[in-house]
Design a protein around this motif. Structure first.
Motif, PDB file in Angstrom:
ATOM      1  N   LEU A 267       0.917  -1.264  -0.230  1.00  0.00           N
ATOM      2  CA  LEU A 267      -0.001  -0.101   0.265  1.00  0.00           C
ATOM      3  C   LEU A 267       1.069   1.199  -0.315  1.00  0.00           C
ATOM      4  O   LEU A 267       0.643   2.392  -0.933  1.00  0.00           O
ATOM      5  N   ARG A 268       1.839   0.954   1.004  1.00  0.00           N
ATOM      6  CA  ARG A 268       3.042   2.441   0.682  1.00  0.00           C
ATOM      7  C   ARG A 268       3.612   2.299  -0.812  1.00  0.00           C
ATOM      8  O   ARG A 268       4.091   3.882  -0.945  1.00  0.00           O
ATOM      9  N   TRP A 269       3.921   1.456  -0.740  1.00  0.00           N
ATOM     10  CA  TRP A 269       4.294   2.290  -3.105  1.00  0.00           C
ATOM     11  C   TRP A 269       2.953   2.259  -3.419  1.00  0.00           C
ATOM     12  O   TRP A 269       3.584   3.656  -3.699  1.00  0.00           O
ATOM     13  N   HIS A 270       1.953   1.685  -3.442  1.00  0.00           N
ATOM     14  CA  HIS A 270       1.408   2.814  -4.465  1.00  0.00           C
ATOM     15  C   HIS A 270       0.724   3.749  -4.572  1.00  0.00           C
ATOM     16  O   HIS A 270       1.001   4.705  -4.973  1.00  0.00           O
ATOM     17  N   SER A 271       0.641   4.360  -2.963  1.00  0.00           N
ATOM     18  CA  SER A 271       0.653   6.008  -2.477  1.00  0.00           C
ATOM     19  C   SER A 271       1.743   6.684  -3.193  1.00  0.00           C
ATOM     20  O   SER A 271       2.254   7.617  -3.899  1.00  0.00           O
ATOM     21  N   GLU A 272       3.067   6.327  -2.692  1.00  0.00           N
ATOM     22  CA  GLU A 272       4.268   6.343  -3.514  1.00  0.00           C
ATOM     23  C   GLU A 272       4.138   6.887  -4.605  1.00  0.00           C
ATOM     24  O   GLU A 272       4.085   7.705  -5.724  1.00  0.00           O
ATOM     25  N   ALA A 273       3.803   5.871  -5.668  1.00  0.00           N
ATOM     26  CA  ALA A 273       3.885   5.426  -6.731  1.00  0.00           C
ATOM     27  C   ALA A 273       2.699   6.925  -7.559  1.00  0.00           C
ATOM     28  O   ALA A 273       3.053   7.302  -8.440  1.00  0.00           O
ATOM     29  N   ALA A 275       1.969   9.464  -5.783  1.00  0.00           N
ATOM     30  CA  ALA A 275       2.371  11.021  -5.586  1.00  0.00           C
ATOM     31  C   ALA A 275       3.735  11.421  -6.547  1.00  0.00           C
ATOM     32  O   ALA A 275       3.246  12.610  -7.495  1.00  0.00           O
ATOM     33  N   GLN A 276       4.105  10.197  -6.928  1.00  0.00           N
ATOM     34  CA  GLN A 276       5.823  10.229  -8.139  1.00  0.00           C
ATOM     35  C   GLN A 276       5.344  10.902  -9.539  1.00  0.00           C
ATOM     36  O   GLN A 276       5.219  11.593 -10.256  1.00  0.00           O
ATOM     37  N   HIS A 277       4.433   9.869  -9.641  1.00  0.00           N
ATOM     38  CA  HIS A 277       3.493   9.999 -11.217  1.00  0.00           C
ATOM     39  C   HIS A 277       1.740  11.042 -11.863  1.00  0.00           C
ATOM     40  O   HIS A 277       1.764  10.979 -12.783  1.00  0.00           O
ATOM     41  N   GLY A 278       2.285  10.818 -10.688  1.00  0.00           N
ATOM     42  CA  GLY A 278       0.297  11.976 -10.893  1.00  0.00           C
ATOM     43  C   GLY A 278      -0.990  10.783 -11.242  1.00  0.00           C
ATOM     44  O   GLY A 278      -1.724  12.000 -11.832  1.00  0.00           O
ATOM     45  N   ILE A 279      -0.835   9.671 -11.166  1.00  0.00           N
ATOM     46  CA  ILE A 279      -1.594   9.074 -11.707  1.00  0.00           C
ATOM     47  C   ILE A 279      -1.650   8.353 -10.362  1.00  0.00           C
ATOM     48  O   ILE A 279      -0.921   7.736  -9.953  1.00  0.00           O
ATOM     49  N   SER A 280      -3.100   6.985 -10.810  1.00  0.00           N
ATOM     50  CA  SER A 280      -3.344   5.927  -9.276  1.00  0.00           C
ATOM     51  C   SER A 280      -3.100   4.736 -10.063  1.00  0.00           C
ATOM     52  O   SER A 280      -3.291   4.831 -11.210  1.00  0.00           O
TER      53      SER A 280
END
Length: 324
Positions: A267-273, A275-280
């Motif tokens: 879940l933390r990876w998905h949250s960081e991704a 924020a980084q890429h601007g898409i879910s």
């Protein structure tokens, strides 16, 4: 002294403590039994009274002192303690199909491992291991530790934080981020191996690292393939432990705790991704996942897909279809 059930066993233990001059500081329920914290003079000890398949079991903890010697000696002798059951696996039927239920006695530390992200196109493969000792069992139970799939994503971070406190120094989390995952997958397949070999490698790596922290005799893991894959890997590493692999291993407390830690890292990876890429980047491998993949490529290019996705999924073909 004949003891037929837990209540009479606990009552007998209370009586014997008084007769032998042991002060009961605390007693509390544990799975299948009761735990006593006692003192004799300035010395203390903890002992568990619980039932396994072979009947009454008695286990004492603590440093060698007068209190422990009294418990191990006169008290256990008079209660006619037997050999504890370490672990057992028994079949039962649920929903008209056999499943395996793990029952573990909590007389000594044991390890559980589990993974998260295996079926998700986006994100890492996370494998976690947790060693649970007898004192941690009631704490984890009171926390509501269970298979992470039964727990909402909103509750996972808080539960994971508590597990890390309760099992401090006795857990490991191996997160294979997509780029590393793809690299290892390609390496394994070039050697004629399949995904299960990669999963076995991840589990064995976590087990090996945890055994260096604290040796245990028992490891329980979810059965995802021929269990010899993990066993053979551990043998190559020079490790010998009793390994039990069964479906739905998350029924075991240590495996459930590991599943929560693995889910938390995913879940933390998905949250960081996001924020980084601007898409879910959704979990799973749905139509929404395919659309997110197309959007990602449009923004970042095809070459960067390996940084966020598991490329061997068939989903990759759909994501790349009609993209430049």
């Amino acid at each position: 002294m004949n003891i037929h059930d837990l209540h009479s066993a606990a009552t007998a233990a209370e009586t014997l403590c008084r007769d032998l001059g042991l002060e009961i500081l605390e007693q509390k329920e544990i799975p299948y039994g009761r735990q006593f914290k006692v003192r004799h003079g300035g010395a203390g000890a903890i002992f568990n009274v619980y039932y396994g398949k072979k009947g009454l079991n008695l286990v004492v903890q603590g440093a060698d002192n007068e209190a422990k010697r009294i418990v191990e000696g006169e008290l256990f002798t008079r209660m006619r303690g037997g050999a504890p059951v370490k672990a057992e696996v028994k079949p039962r039927k649920t929903s008209d199909r056999p499943v395996q239920e793990i029952e573990a006695a909590y007389d000594e530390p044991w390890m559980g491992t589990d993974e998260s992200g295996k079926g998700d196109y986006f994100g890492p493969l996370v494998t976690a291991g947790v060693i649970v000792d007898p004192d941690a069992v009631p704490l984890l139970r009171s926390l509501g530790v269970d298979d992470s799939k039964k727990i909402t994503d909103a509750k996972i971070p808080g539960m994971a934080a508590e597990i890390r406190k309760i099992c401090y120094g006795r857990y490991k989390v191996l997160s294979l981020k997509p780029e590393k995952y793809n690299e290892l997958y390609e390496k394994f397949t070039s050697q004629g191996k399949k995904l299960n070999s990669l999963l076995a490698w991840a589990h064995a790596s976590v087990i090996e690292n945890l055994l260096e922290t604290q040796p245990v005799n028992l490891v329980i893991a979810d059965k995802f393939a021929d269990e010899s894959l993990i066993e053979n890997r551990l043998k190559k590493l020079g490790r010998t432990v009793k390994l039990i692999q069964v479906p739905k291993a998350e029924q075991n407390l240590a495996v459930a705790a590991a599943s929560i830690l693995a889910r938390d890292a995913l879940l933390r990876w998905h949250s960081e991704a996001k924020a980084q890429h601007g898409i879910s980047l959704p979990k799973g491998a749905s139509v929404q996942v395919i659309q997110a993949g197309k959007t990602f490529i449009k923004n970042n290019g095809r070459n960067h897909l390996r940084h966020v996705a598991k490329l061997h999924f068939k989903t990759t073909e759909d994501v790349l279809l009609c993209t430049d």
